[in-house]
Design a protein around this motif. Structure first.
Motif, mmCIF file in Angstrom:
data_model
loop_
_atom_site.group_PDB
_atom_site.id
_atom_site.type_symbol
_atom_site.label_atom_id
_atom_site.label_comp_id
_atom_site.label_asym_id
_atom_site.label_seq_id
_atom_site.Cartn_x
_atom_site.Cartn_y
_atom_site.Cartn_z
ATOM 1 N N GLU A 103 0.807 -1.146 0.009
ATOM 2 C CA GLU A 103 -0.018 -0.192 -0.162
ATOM 3 C C GLU A 103 0.997 1.193 0.084
ATOM 4 O OE1 GLU A 103 -3.335 0.086 2.640
ATOM 5 O OE2 GLU A 103 -3.541 2.185 2.571
ATOM 6 N N GLY A 108 -0.901 4.289 -1.935
ATOM 7 C CA GLY A 108 -2.245 4.302 -1.660
ATOM 8 C C GLY A 108 -3.005 3.514 -2.719
ATOM 9 N N LYS A 111 -4.873 -1.089 -1.836
ATOM 10 C CA LYS A 111 -5.205 -0.957 -0.439
ATOM 11 C C LYS A 111 -4.944 -2.305 0.523
ATOM 12 C CE LYS A 111 -7.411 3.066 -0.666
ATOM 13 N NZ LYS A 111 -6.263 3.998 -1.314
#
Ligand SMILES: O=C(O)CCC(=O)C(=O)O
Ligand SMILES: [Fe+2]
Length: 186
Positions: A103, A108, A111
């Motif tokens: 992640e 990001g 996830k």
């Protein structure tokens, strides 16, 4: 067991290769930091009243990727939109979990899913989890290729060991879960 470990390692590295490509990174990007393979076996005895205890507290895996063999007894649940959802136990299938390190590296885009294990009233459950981790001193940060003026880094650089120490995935039980054997991949 040796053959299983070897095959799971190959599968994990292949999946990481495909994820690297999917993120637009070099094919070997994630393979290069896949330095440690860590395997645990879970045994969850049947519990006549599953409301009394969990099999495993809710947590995020702090691996790059986790490959879980959960046999054919259900128990794994994943948190989605505030609800715990059971992960179907499909015979001979693996569950692939994105770990927190992936992640971070993907800034990001990928996830890491929070998960836990509930107990089963009738059957014991045995699972094998295979974690692919960086070396403890490896600095994990969002890939340069995924960061730009529109996508600033969402995570600070941190060594893997400092991340693990700071995160305490299992709260006060974390240290007890970290004791175990791991082997270097390269
Ligand atoms: O045993 C399971 O089903 C899950 C194990 C797990 O999440 C873990 O070891 O991190
Ligand atoms: Fe986990």
């Amino acid at each position: 067991m040796g053959a299983y470990t070897e095959e799971i390692r190959k599968l994990s590295l292949r999946i990481l290769e495909l994820i690297s490509e999917g993120l637009g990174l070099e094919k070997g990007y994630l393979g290069g930091i896949s330095q440690v393979q860590f395997m645990t076996a879970g045994n969850y005895p049947a519990c006549p009243d599953p409301t009394l205890t969990l099999g495993l507290l809710n947590h995020l895996d702090h691996s790059l990727v986790t490959i879980l063999f959960q046999g054919n007894v259900e128990g794994l649940q994943v948190l989605k939109d505030g609800k715990w959802i059971g992960v179907e136990a499909i015979p001979n299938a693996f569950v692939v979990n994105i770990g927190t390190q992936l992640e971070i590296i993907s800034n990001g885009i990928l996830k890491s899913a929070r998960h836990r294990v509930v107990t089963n009233p009738y059957e014991a459950r045995t699972t094998i989890a295979n974690f692919i981790n960086p070396f403890p001193d490896c600095i994990i940060e969002p890939s340069n290729h995924l960061v730009n003026e529109y996508n600033p880094p969402r995570f600070q650089p941190q060594t893997f060991k400092d991340f693990v120490a700071a995160t305490k995935a299992f709260g006060k039980y974390t240290d007890a879960t970290q004791k175990g054997a791991s082997s270097s991949i390269n």
